[in-house]
Design an enzyme around this catalytic site. Structure first.
Site, PDB file in Angstrom:
ATOM      1  CG  ASP A  36       1.408   2.782  -8.007  1.00  0.00           C
ATOM      2  OD1 ASP A  36       1.397   1.556  -8.229  1.00  0.00           O
ATOM      3  OD2 ASP A  36       0.435   3.521  -8.231  1.00  0.00           O
ATOM      4  CE  LYS A  58       0.277  -0.083 -14.299  1.00  0.00           C
ATOM      5  NZ  LYS A  58      -0.040   0.002 -12.873  1.00  0.00           N
ATOM      6  CG  MET A 173       2.113  10.657 -15.816  1.00  0.00           C
ATOM      7  SD  MET A 173       0.918   9.301 -15.571  1.00  0.00           S
ATOM      8  CE  MET A 173      -0.643  10.158 -15.835  1.00  0.00           C
TER       9      MET A 173
END
Length: 248
Positions: A36, A58, A173
């Site tokens: 990741d 991502k 996030m």
């Protein structure tokens, strides 16, 4: 051909030293490593020569692989008899979609295992001198994602209801959603002066810490040019950074 094994491994918050011993041992044995964006890229230097490295990260909506593609590849390599490491930032199951991947692998009959990681939700504030719980402040902590699934438009988090009785709020996030989060919390009755901290690139040499208040979260992020990855901590414990300092 015999079935392979898939290991969902937490890479920790960024500092290579916070990767678990078990995770590192498995990483060094893997035939395939799917990593990741938040996993420290230096970890890839530990992979065995010839290992296939696949970027499944991502970054702000930029997907190298869609989630369904990641799932399919994990199953494919397992059925080919490969030893696969799925390297995920922090801990695989805490907002990391590791459970979704494990479900798909189980459905396919693949042999899947998890290696927990040091979660950024606790370790990043801690290294910044902010304990998420403290006997003189709060005995409760709530972990929240500030970013909903890409295929979901509605906000499933009722921020107003998180005011009072939920202790320290640790939001992962959420930097891009800070204005909405702060306005909703204040609308729910939180004092605009409630201490808040923003920690970016926690545990790494690029770590930045800013202590502010809930009303000024978005303003602080903009004025200080703070960028993801970042964690917001809301609660009186945020002020302890001024006492404890940087504890890396």
């Amino acid at each position: 051909m015999s079935e392979g094994k898939v290991y969902l491994i937490g890479a920790g918050p960024g500092d290579m030293g916070l990767m678990t011993i078990k995770g590192m041992e498995l990483l060094r044995q893997a035939d395939v490593v799917m990593y990741d964006a938040l996993a420290n890229p230096e970890l890839l230097k530990e992979c065995t020569e010839g290992a296939e490295l696949i970027d499944a990260g991502k970054r702000g909506g930029d997907h190298h692989l869609r989630q369904w593609q990641t799932n399919e590849l994990l199953v494919k390599y397992a059925k080919e008899g490969k030893m696969v490491v799925r390297l995920k930032g922090g801990d695989p199951f805490l907002f990391g979609r590791g459970a979704e991947e494990a479900e798909e692998l189980r459905k396919a009959g693949a042999d899947v295992h998890v290696v927990p990681g040091v979660s950024s939700s606790i370790s990043v504030p801690e290294l910044a001198g902010i304990p998420v719980t403290h006997r003189d402040h709060t005995s409760l902590v709530t972990f929240i994602t500030g970013h909903e699934k890409d295929d979901r438009t509605e906000d499933r988090v009722d921020w107003k209801k998180l005011v009072g009785g939920h202790g320290t709020l640790v939001i992962l996030m959420g930097l891009g959603n800070a204005a909405h989060i702060s306005s909703e919390l204040i609308a729910g009755g939180m004092s605009p002066d409630m201490p808040a901290a923003i920690i970016c690139s926690g545990s790494t040499p690029k770590q930045r810490i800013e202590v502010t208040c809930v009303a000024d979260l978005a303003k602080t992020i903009a004025e200080k040019a703070l960028e993801p990855p970042g964690i917001m901590v809301i609660g009186s414990v945020a002020k302890l950074h001024e006492v404890l300092g940087d504890l890396r």
